[in-house]
Scaffold this motif. Structure first.
Motif: not given
Length: 331
Positions: A52-59, A68-76, A112-114
């Motif tokens: 899922f891609v959030a509006p802020d670009g975080i995947v 788990s839930i993986a979080r991928i930021d804009k830098n990978g 999941i919170s910010a």
């Protein structure tokens, strides 16, 4: 006379110099951009399922076997948020009406919170979530999910955890509800399929007021799966051997997929088309007029989920390769 001859020669040389000037530069058409693919490797055995891609670009991507839930930021950079307990089998992920990231799992609805803090609800101690599967954010500031209990239901959970279950009327005890989305008519649309012999497959519509769902039967062994609202304000969904489209008044069209590829997940893209995964390590693109093309994902092994980013790139989960692929289409 000599001066006249020299003058004529000079004029001729000047004329030659002028006529020999380089022609103006011509505009050239830039070469078409080739598709590019980048791999984001996850831990071995994590089995990424649905991104899922959030509006802020975080995947965000569920890791079904990795709990788990993986979080991928804009830098990978990757962060893994471990879900407490075991046998959670996280699946669908959405952005909730409260701005938090919500996900569904086995007898579990989490958020999941910010700051990356996990919370939510589990079946037990007075809470009866049923068997959540697909999940979406509704038009009524609540989260909705398909509930594969017997009989199946479409369930609503508020941001405070208040639950409401509306049973889907079917006699099929093997009925599955693999997809749900908010439609263009502000109702919940879902898919109903079954492995039972001679089972009826349907597309369902559930109003937000809790009234019973209406079902539109599909022909043959359609076996609808994931469903989204398309850029043409129709409902689009995967089928056993094609892609289906249904208008809000129930008009159904089926589009075949080349090479007998079997679609699994799909997403509406900002490029005004829809993209889907197949069982052949390829992804497909279908326009709203029904034109289908297939595109290879080099190195892919078992593509599961797909999500479109605001920049029209795609994020694709590969369960067998424990990889999330970032695909930039050719253009």
């Amino acid at each position: 006379m000599a001066r006249l001859i020299l003058l004529l020669i000079g004029l001729l040389l000047a004329g030659c110099t002028t006529s020999a000037q380089a022609p103006p530069e011509q505009e050239t058409t830039p070469e078409a951009r080739q598709a590019t693919i980048t791999a984001v490797q996850l831990p071995k055995g994590s089995f990424p399922r649905l991104p899922f891609v959030a509006p802020d670009g975080i995947v965000w991507c569920s890791e079904s076997s990795g709990e788990s839930i993986a979080r991928i930021d804009k830098n990978g950079a990757i962060t893994h948020l471990r879900i407490p307990g075991s046998s959670n089998s996280p699946a669908g992920i959405v952005r909730g009406p409260d701005g938090l990231i919500w996900f569904a799992g086995f007898q579990l609805i989490g958020k999941i919170s910010a700051e990356g803090t996990l919370s939510g609800w589990r079946t037990g101690r007075g809470v009866n979530l049923g068997l959540p599967n697909a999940i979406t954010t509704g038009p009524d500031n609540a989260v909705w999910y398909t509930n594969e209990k017997v009989p199946p239901a479409i369930s609503r959970i508020s941001t405070s955890g208040a639950l409401r279950h509306t049973t889907v009327q079917t006699d099929d005890k093997l009925a599955k509800l693999p997809g749900i989305t908010t439609g263009p008519d502000q109702a919940l649309w879902f898919t109903l399929s079954s492995n039972a012999k001679g089972a009826k497959h349907s597309i369902g519509r559930m109003p937000t007021d809790g009234n019973p769902a209406k079902l539109w039967p599909l022909p043959g062994e359609a076996s609808p799966g994931r469903i989204v609202t398309g850029p043409d304000s129709a409902l689009w969904f995967t089928m056993a051997r094609g892609i289906g489209r249904m208008t809000v008044d129930g008009n159904f069209t089926e589009y075949a997929v080349p090479d007998d590829a079997r679609p699994s997940d799909l997403a509406a893209s900002p490029d005004s088309a829809l993209w889907f995964t197949t069982d052949q390590a390829r992804i497909g693109r279908i326009t709203t007029s029904g034109q289908v093309t297939l595109h290879a994902v080099d190195g892919a092994q078992q593509l599961t989920g797909i999500a479109a980013a605001p920049d029209s790139t795609l994020w694709i989960a590969d369960g067998k390769a424990d990889t999330v692929w970032h695909y930039s289409p050719a253009g």
